[in-house]
Design a protein around this motif. Structure first.
Motif, mmCIF file in Angstrom:
data_model
loop_
_atom_site.group_PDB
_atom_site.id
_atom_site.type_symbol
_atom_site.label_atom_id
_atom_site.label_comp_id
_atom_site.label_asym_id
_atom_site.label_seq_id
_atom_site.Cartn_x
_atom_site.Cartn_y
_atom_site.Cartn_z
ATOM 1 N N LYS A 202 0.833 -1.214 0.000
ATOM 2 C CA LYS A 202 0.000 0.000 0.000
ATOM 3 C C LYS A 202 0.861 1.255 0.000
ATOM 4 C CE LYS A 202 -2.807 -0.889 3.499
ATOM 5 N NZ LYS A 202 -3.915 -0.770 4.474
ATOM 6 N N LEU A 203 2.071 1.142 0.553
ATOM 7 C CA LEU A 203 3.007 2.276 0.552
ATOM 8 C C LEU A 203 3.769 2.363 -0.770
ATOM 9 C CD1 LEU A 203 4.499 2.120 4.168
ATOM 10 C CD2 LEU A 203 2.523 3.424 3.341
ATOM 11 N N GLU A 204 3.362 1.544 -1.736
ATOM 12 C CA GLU A 204 3.918 1.530 -3.093
ATOM 13 C C GLU A 204 5.364 1.041 -3.141
ATOM 14 O OE1 GLU A 204 3.121 5.293 -5.013
ATOM 15 O OE2 GLU A 204 0.972 5.098 -4.659
ATOM 16 N N LEU A 205 5.748 0.188 -2.178
ATOM 17 C CA LEU A 205 7.060 -0.436 -2.235
ATOM 18 C C LEU A 205 6.949 -1.721 -3.049
ATOM 19 C CD1 LEU A 205 8.381 0.045 1.412
ATOM 20 C CD2 LEU A 205 8.794 1.452 -0.613
ATOM 21 N N GLU A 206 7.987 -2.008 -3.812
ATOM 22 C CA GLU A 206 8.019 -3.186 -4.680
ATOM 23 C C GLU A 206 8.608 -4.378 -3.925
ATOM 24 O OE1 GLU A 206 10.339 -4.761 -8.675
ATOM 25 O OE2 GLU A 206 10.370 -2.622 -8.211
ATOM 26 N N LEU A 207 7.864 -5.492 -3.905
ATOM 27 C CA LEU A 207 8.351 -6.712 -3.284
ATOM 28 C C LEU A 207 9.507 -7.249 -4.123
ATOM 29 C CD1 LEU A 207 7.907 -8.788 -1.008
ATOM 30 C CD2 LEU A 207 6.371 -10.007 -2.572
#
Length: 154
Positions: A24-29
């Protein structure tokens, strides 16, 4: 020799729940196993590791379970709305309510603007932007709105 911080780690109780939060914080896994996930902060430069562990119960202290994410001052000005649209509530920090943030940290001779919130495990998260570096000026902690009013009068 040292070029920056490559990784930091936080303990979490439920990895799947934490993965959803950080997405949701727009970090990429970047990488995942049964009990560990890494998210890119800057792809190829730095990442955040989340470890599913009972150590997530360790009481919070600023030296433990805290991550500050570097953002631009423009993004920080919109951070409350950005977080709100993702269902993330701000938290009180240094006596300033979420409504009074972002706040200015007087780390003389530097000044930084920041907003604070928690992840699902109570890990302390911060969005922070430098305002000025190496300028000697004593001042008390204040809101970004107060900082703007003070510095627009100069």
């Amino acid at each position: 020799m040292i070029k920056g911080l490559y990784e930091a780690h936080l303990p979490v109780r439920n990895l799947a729940k934490s993965i959803e939060f950080y997405k949701k914080l727009e970090l990429e896994l970047a990488y995942q196993t049964d009990k560990l996930a890494f998210f890119w902060l800057e792809k190829g430069r730095s990442w955040l590791g989340l470890w599913e562990t009972e150590k997530a119960e360790t009481p919070y202290h600023p030296s433990l379970r805290h991550i500050a994410f570097h953002v631009s001052i423009e993004d920080l000005r919109n951070a409350k709305d950005w977080l709100e649209t993702r269902g993330v509530a701000g938290r009180t920090a240094f006596g300033f309510s979420p409504e009074q943030q972002p706040l200015i940290l007087p780390n003389n001779p530097h000044a930084h603007a920041a907003i604070y919130f928690h992840d699902p495990d109570g890990n302390s998260l911060e969005l922070i932007a430098p305002l000025r570096l190496d300028v000697e000026e004593e001042f008390e902690i204040m809101s970004l709105d107060e900082w703007d009013r003070k510095h627009s009068q100069r």
